[in-house]
Write a protein that holds these residues in place. Sequence first.
Motif, PDB file in Angstrom:
ATOM      1  N   ALA A  59       0.835  -1.205   0.000  1.00 18.84           N
ATOM      2  CA  ALA A  59       0.000   0.000   0.000  1.00 18.84           C
ATOM      3  C   ALA A  59       0.871   1.256   0.000  1.00 18.84           C
ATOM      4  O   ALA A  59       0.563   2.241  -0.693  1.00 18.84           O
ATOM      5  CB  ALA A  59      -0.938  -0.010   1.206  1.00 18.84           C
ATOM      6  N   THR A  60       1.950   1.211   0.748  1.00 20.47           N
ATOM      7  CA  THR A  60       2.867   2.353   0.801  1.00 20.47           C
ATOM      8  C   THR A  60       3.523   2.568  -0.556  1.00 20.47           C
ATOM      9  O   THR A  60       3.656   3.700  -1.021  1.00 20.47           O
ATOM     10  CB  THR A  60       3.924   2.139   1.904  1.00 20.47           C
ATOM     11  OG1 THR A  60       3.245   2.003   3.159  1.00 20.47           O
ATOM     12  CG2 THR A  60       4.892   3.298   1.984  1.00 20.47           C
ATOM     13  N   LYS A  61       3.922   1.484  -1.215  1.00 18.75           N
ATOM     14  CA  LYS A  61       4.527   1.600  -2.546  1.00 18.75           C
ATOM     15  C   LYS A  61       3.523   2.131  -3.572  1.00 18.75           C
ATOM     16  O   LYS A  61       3.910   2.876  -4.471  1.00 18.75           O
ATOM     17  CB  LYS A  61       5.094   0.255  -2.985  1.00 18.75           C
ATOM     18  CG  LYS A  61       6.394  -0.098  -2.283  1.00 18.75           C
ATOM     19  CD  LYS A  61       6.877  -1.497  -2.590  1.00 18.75           C
ATOM     20  CE  LYS A  61       7.013  -1.781  -4.044  1.00 18.75           C
ATOM     21  NZ  LYS A  61       7.493  -3.143  -4.337  1.00 18.75           N
ATOM     22  N   GLU A  62       2.260   1.769  -3.441  1.00 17.74           N
ATOM     23  CA  GLU A  62       1.231   2.316  -4.333  1.00 17.74           C
ATOM     24  C   GLU A  62       1.139   3.829  -4.156  1.00 17.74           C
ATOM     25  O   GLU A  62       1.006   4.572  -5.131  1.00 17.74           O
ATOM     26  CB  GLU A  62      -0.117   1.670  -4.066  1.00 17.74           C
ATOM     27  CG  GLU A  62      -0.265   0.279  -4.638  1.00 17.74           C
ATOM     28  CD  GLU A  62      -1.646  -0.303  -4.414  1.00 17.74           C
ATOM     29  OE1 GLU A  62      -2.637   0.463  -4.342  1.00 17.74           O
ATOM     30  OE2 GLU A  62      -1.727  -1.537  -4.303  1.00 17.74           O
ATOM     31  N   LYS A  63       1.204   4.273  -2.913  1.00 16.53           N
ATOM     32  CA  LYS A  63       1.165   5.715  -2.651  1.00 16.53           C
ATOM     33  C   LYS A  63       2.393   6.397  -3.236  1.00 16.53           C
ATOM     34  O   LYS A  63       2.312   7.520  -3.737  1.00 16.53           O
ATOM     35  CB  LYS A  63       1.076   5.985  -1.148  1.00 16.53           C
ATOM     36  CG  LYS A  63      -0.248   5.579  -0.541  1.00 16.53           C
ATOM     37  CD  LYS A  63      -0.237   5.771   0.965  1.00 16.53           C
ATOM     38  CE  LYS A  63      -1.505   5.226   1.591  1.00 16.53           C
ATOM     39  NZ  LYS A  63      -1.487   5.342   3.059  1.00 16.53           N
ATOM     40  N   GLU A  97       1.484  11.134   1.754  1.00 21.91           N
ATOM     41  CA  GLU A  97       0.927  10.050   2.570  1.00 21.91           C
ATOM     42  C   GLU A  97       1.934   8.921   2.707  1.00 21.91           C
ATOM     43  O   GLU A  97       2.066   8.324   3.780  1.00 21.91           O
ATOM     44  CB  GLU A  97      -0.359   9.520   1.946  1.00 21.91           C
ATOM     45  CG  GLU A  97      -1.548  10.429   2.069  1.00 21.91           C
ATOM     46  CD  GLU A  97      -2.778   9.827   1.406  1.00 21.91           C
ATOM     47  OE1 GLU A  97      -3.070   8.628   1.642  1.00 21.91           O
ATOM     48  OE2 GLU A  97      -3.445  10.546   0.656  1.00 21.91           O
ATOM     49  N   CYS A  98       2.623   8.621   1.622  1.00 19.41           N
ATOM     50  CA  CYS A  98       3.662   7.590   1.644  1.00 19.41           C
ATOM     51  C   CYS A  98       4.740   7.955   2.656  1.00 19.41           C
ATOM     52  O   CYS A  98       5.122   7.125   3.489  1.00 19.41           O
ATOM     53  CB  CYS A  98       4.270   7.444   0.248  1.00 19.41           C
ATOM     54  SG  CYS A  98       5.701   6.353   0.175  1.00 19.41           S
ATOM     55  N   LEU A  99       5.215   9.184   2.589  1.00 14.42           N
ATOM     56  CA  LEU A  99       6.230   9.642   3.551  1.00 14.42           C
ATOM     57  C   LEU A  99       5.707   9.551   4.979  1.00 14.42           C
ATOM     58  O   LEU A  99       6.432   9.109   5.877  1.00 14.42           O
ATOM     59  CB  LEU A  99       6.644  11.081   3.238  1.00 14.42           C
ATOM     60  CG  LEU A  99       7.650  11.265   2.110  1.00 14.42           C
ATOM     61  CD1 LEU A  99       7.750  12.731   1.716  1.00 14.42           C
ATOM     62  CD2 LEU A  99       9.005  10.710   2.510  1.00 14.42           C
ATOM     63  N   ALA A 100       4.473   9.955   5.188  1.00 12.15           N
ATOM     64  CA  ALA A 100       3.887   9.903   6.532  1.00 12.15           C
ATOM     65  C   ALA A 100       3.810   8.465   7.038  1.00 12.15           C
ATOM     66  O   ALA A 100       4.093   8.200   8.216  1.00 12.15           O
ATOM     67  CB  ALA A 100       2.504  10.546   6.532  1.00 12.15           C
ATOM     68  N   ASP A 101       3.454   7.530   6.161  1.00 12.15           N
ATOM     69  CA  ASP A 101       3.391   6.111   6.556  1.00 12.15           C
ATOM     70  C   ASP A 101       4.754   5.600   7.000  1.00 12.15           C
ATOM     71  O   ASP A 101       4.878   4.927   8.029  1.00 12.15           O
ATOM     72  CB  ASP A 101       2.886   5.241   5.401  1.00 12.15           C
ATOM     73  CG  ASP A 101       1.424   5.445   5.074  1.00 12.15           C
ATOM     74  OD1 ASP A 101       0.714   6.118   5.854  1.00 12.15           O
ATOM     75  OD2 ASP A 101       0.985   4.920   4.021  1.00 12.15           O
ATOM     76  N   ILE A 102       5.775   5.925   6.226  1.00 12.69           N
ATOM     77  CA  ILE A 102       7.115   5.448   6.552  1.00 12.69           C
ATOM     78  C   ILE A 102       7.621   6.110   7.833  1.00 12.69           C
ATOM     79  O   ILE A 102       8.201   5.454   8.701  1.00 12.69           O
ATOM     80  CB  ILE A 102       8.087   5.680   5.379  1.00 12.69           C
ATOM     81  CG1 ILE A 102       7.626   4.908   4.140  1.00 12.69           C
ATOM     82  CG2 ILE A 102       9.505   5.243   5.766  1.00 12.69           C
ATOM     83  CD1 ILE A 102       8.384   5.259   2.866  1.00 12.69           C
TER      84      ILE A 102
END
Length: 107
Positions: free
Chosen positions: A15-19, A28-33
Amino acid sequence: MLMMDKGDVEASMAATKEKLANPQTKEECLADIKKLVDIKQSHMWRSDMGSCVGNLCNISSLIDMEIGILESAIKAIHNGDNGKAATLLDEYIAFVNKYYDNERSPY
């Protein structure tokens, strides 16, 4: 210490890679990581403070390596190298699969 099973880690990273692949969801990807790094730093703090139980005290070096992979992915994203970031997220999954066992039953 793995608080979710490996399948959950793989799904979360997918899901993070999709973002990451979508410029509109890059933040959002950065926030997840970053959130995952914060969680891992909390695990590290607990292990360093001696409030850990079981294996956590013995795996602080593994947690540190996890943080390193994730922080490298963040740096790659900031540098505009999404391909490298995606590769690092894949490396993170491989790391989890190699060094951790599932802590909960799959059912």
